[in-house]
Design a protein around this motif. Structure first.
Motif, PDB file in Angstrom:
ATOM      1  N   PHE A   6       0.866  -1.177   0.000  1.00  5.22           N
ATOM      2  CA  PHE A   6       0.000   0.000   0.000  1.00  5.22           C
ATOM      3  C   PHE A   6       0.899   1.221   0.000  1.00  5.22           C
ATOM      4  CE2 PHE A   6      -2.068   3.536   2.043  1.00  5.22           C
ATOM      5  CZ  PHE A   6      -3.325   3.539   1.476  1.00  5.22           C
ATOM      6  N   ARG A   7       0.675   2.119  -0.922  1.00  2.00           N
ATOM      7  CA  ARG A   7       1.437   3.365  -0.968  1.00  2.00           C
ATOM      8  C   ARG A   7       0.496   4.498  -0.587  1.00  2.00           C
ATOM      9  NH1 ARG A   7       6.282   5.148  -2.257  1.00  2.00           N
ATOM     10  NH2 ARG A   7       6.532   7.224  -3.114  1.00  2.00           N
ATOM     11  N   ASP A   8       0.814   5.177   0.491  1.00  3.14           N
ATOM     12  CA  ASP A   8       0.000   6.281   1.000  1.00  3.14           C
ATOM     13  C   ASP A   8       0.050   7.443   0.019  1.00  3.14           C
ATOM     14  OD1 ASP A   8      -1.319   8.204   2.449  1.00  3.14           O
ATOM     15  OD2 ASP A   8       0.103   8.252   4.112  1.00  3.14           O
ATOM     16  N   GLY A   9      -1.109   7.783  -0.521  1.00  2.30           N
ATOM     17  CA  GLY A   9      -1.214   8.909  -1.438  1.00  2.30           C
ATOM     18  C   GLY A   9      -1.401  10.233  -0.728  1.00  2.30           C
ATOM     19  N   ARG A  10      -1.277  10.229   0.600  1.00  4.85           N
ATOM     20  CA  ARG A  10      -1.377  11.426   1.450  1.00  4.85           C
ATOM     21  C   ARG A  10      -2.800  12.005   1.468  1.00  4.85           C
ATOM     22  NH1 ARG A  10       2.275  11.619   4.778  1.00  4.85           N
ATOM     23  NH2 ARG A  10       2.271  13.844   4.944  1.00  4.85           N
ATOM     24  N   GLU A  11      -3.807  11.164   1.264  1.00  2.00           N
ATOM     25  CA  GLU A  11      -5.183  11.625   1.290  1.00  2.00           C
ATOM     26  C   GLU A  11      -5.586  12.072   2.691  1.00  2.00           C
ATOM     27  OE1 GLU A  11      -4.121   9.073  -0.409  1.00  2.00           O
ATOM     28  OE2 GLU A  11      -4.953   9.253  -2.423  1.00  2.00           O
ATOM     29  N   ARG A  12      -6.432  13.046   2.735  1.00  2.00           N
ATOM     30  CA  ARG A  12      -7.002  13.536   3.984  1.00  2.00           C
ATOM     31  C   ARG A  12      -8.421  12.991   4.111  1.00  2.00           C
ATOM     32  NH1 ARG A  12      -2.755  15.325   2.644  1.00  2.00           N
ATOM     33  NH2 ARG A  12      -1.593  17.035   3.522  1.00  2.00           N
ATOM     34  N   ILE A  13      -8.945  12.950   5.305  1.00  4.46           N
ATOM     35  CA  ILE A  13     -10.276  12.387   5.544  1.00  4.46           C
ATOM     36  C   ILE A  13     -11.354  13.107   4.728  1.00  4.46           C
ATOM     37  CG2 ILE A  13     -10.710  13.792   7.614  1.00  4.46           C
ATOM     38  CD1 ILE A  13     -11.832  10.157   7.153  1.00  4.46           C
ATOM     39  N   LEU A  92      -9.395   2.172   3.252  1.00  5.08           N
ATOM     40  CA  LEU A  92      -8.989   1.662   4.566  1.00  5.08           C
ATOM     41  C   LEU A  92      -8.669   0.170   4.510  1.00  5.08           C
ATOM     42  CD1 LEU A  92     -11.585   3.498   6.833  1.00  5.08           C
ATOM     43  CD2 LEU A  92      -9.106   3.919   6.743  1.00  5.08           C
ATOM     44  N   ALA A  93      -9.500  -0.584   3.799  1.00  7.34           N
ATOM     45  CA  ALA A  93      -9.276  -2.032   3.692  1.00  7.34           C
ATOM     46  C   ALA A  93      -7.957  -2.324   2.978  1.00  7.34           C
ATOM     47  CB  ALA A  93     -10.440  -2.689   2.963  1.00  7.34           C
ATOM     48  N   ALA A  94      -7.640  -1.548   1.949  1.00  4.67           N
ATOM     49  CA  ALA A  94      -6.379  -1.746   1.227  1.00  4.67           C
ATOM     50  C   ALA A  94      -5.193  -1.436   2.141  1.00  4.67           C
ATOM     51  CB  ALA A  94      -6.336  -0.863  -0.016  1.00  4.67           C
ATOM     52  N   TYR A  95      -5.305  -0.388   2.929  1.00  4.67           N
ATOM     53  CA  TYR A  95      -4.220  -0.015   3.844  1.00  4.67           C
ATOM     54  C   TYR A  95      -4.027  -1.091   4.922  1.00  4.67           C
ATOM     55  CZ  TYR A  95      -1.742   2.217   7.645  1.00  4.67           C
ATOM     56  OH  TYR A  95      -0.844   2.483   8.647  1.00  4.67           O
ATOM     57  N   VAL A  96      -5.102  -1.440   5.585  1.00  6.39           N
ATOM     58  CA  VAL A  96      -5.018  -2.398   6.687  1.00  6.39           C
ATOM     59  C   VAL A  96      -4.572  -3.768   6.184  1.00  6.39           C
ATOM     60  CG1 VAL A  96      -6.408  -3.670   8.378  1.00  6.39           C
ATOM     61  CG2 VAL A  96      -6.644  -1.193   8.186  1.00  6.39           C
ATOM     62  N   GLU A 116      -1.945   8.097   8.485  1.00 11.63           N
ATOM     63  CA  GLU A 116      -0.987   8.375   9.556  1.00 11.63           C
ATOM     64  C   GLU A 116      -1.692   8.733  10.863  1.00 11.63           C
ATOM     65  OE1 GLU A 116       2.946  10.102   7.368  1.00 11.63           O
ATOM     66  OE2 GLU A 116       1.196  11.405   7.405  1.00 11.63           O
ATOM     67  N   ARG A 117      -2.960   9.084  10.772  1.00 16.12           N
ATOM     68  CA  ARG A 117      -3.736   9.442  11.961  1.00 16.12           C
ATOM     69  C   ARG A 117      -4.575   8.291  12.504  1.00 16.12           C
ATOM     70  NH1 ARG A 117      -5.017  15.174  12.701  1.00 16.12           N
ATOM     71  NH2 ARG A 117      -3.681  16.377  11.336  1.00 16.12           N
ATOM     72  N   LEU A 118      -4.513   7.144  11.857  1.00 15.57           N
ATOM     73  CA  LEU A 118      -5.308   6.007  12.319  1.00 15.57           C
ATOM     74  C   LEU A 118      -4.807   5.529  13.680  1.00 15.57           C
ATOM     75  CD1 LEU A 118      -5.678   3.949   9.024  1.00 15.57           C
ATOM     76  CD2 LEU A 118      -7.416   5.341  10.161  1.00 15.57           C
ATOM     77  N   PRO A 119      -5.726   5.041  14.507  1.00 13.69           N
ATOM     78  CA  PRO A 119      -5.316   4.558  15.833  1.00 13.69           C
ATOM     79  C   PRO A 119      -4.430   3.316  15.743  1.00 13.69           C
ATOM     80  CG  PRO A 119      -7.626   4.036  15.417  1.00 13.69           C
ATOM     81  CD  PRO A 119      -7.168   4.907  14.272  1.00 13.69           C
TER      82      PRO A 119
END
Length: 156
Positions: A6-13, A92-96, A116-119
């Motif tokens: 998973f590559r974080d695209g820096r998306e915000r909520i 979220l599913a792809a990240y987790v 980066e803000r996920l618990p």
């Protein structure tokens, strides 16, 4: 759903909150809130609501406009797991589910991304498989009218 990378695209909520699936105030079914139009509509019972220009609130398991509970939610070992819509859920599913999580970005987005803000409990490898199953259960609650990209096609 587990992937290798998973590559974080820096998306915000707020980038996932253009349309939010919520619990309908009329029938308790799944309704959609268009954040831009500040309008709630329910395909099941026909309920509609219009909002004024009040401030939007993100980072909570409610829609930013009416503050209705989101439709996509589940208990996970005493924690609330939630998503605004199908697109948010899939992200979220792809990240987790990923075994390797890489930071991304173009250098122009210095602020913290959504992932980066996920618990910590969502980042823990020991929870990965159970979280992937929880996302699948949440996915199963999506109504037929909600498209896979999380955006409904509202008339008018």
């Amino acid at each position: 759903m587990s992937g290798e990378r998973f590559r974080d695209g820096r998306e915000r909520i707020y980038e996932f909150a253009d349309e939010v699936l919520v619990v309908c105030p009329g029938c308790g079914g799944c309704a959609v809130v268009s954040v831009v139009r500040r309008r709630l509509t329910c395909p099941s019972c026909g309920a509609t609501r219009e909002a004024d220009g009040s401030a939007l609130m993100y980072r909570a398991p409610v829609d930013p406009v009416f503050r209705r509970d989101v439709w996509l939610r589940a208990d996970f070992r005493g924690h609330l797991l939630w998503a605004y819509n199908a697109r948010h859920l899939e992200y979220l599913a792809a990240y987790v589910g990923a075994r390797l999580r890489e930071r991304g970005g173009d250098g122009f987005r210095p602020h913290t991304s959504m992932v980066e803000r996920l618990p910590g409990w969502m980042n823990a490898a020991k929870n990965r498989d159970a979280l992937v199953r929880a996302f699948a259960r949440m996915r199963a609650t999506l109504p037929a009218w909600a498209s896979g990209d999380g955006v409904t096609r509202e008339e008018g």
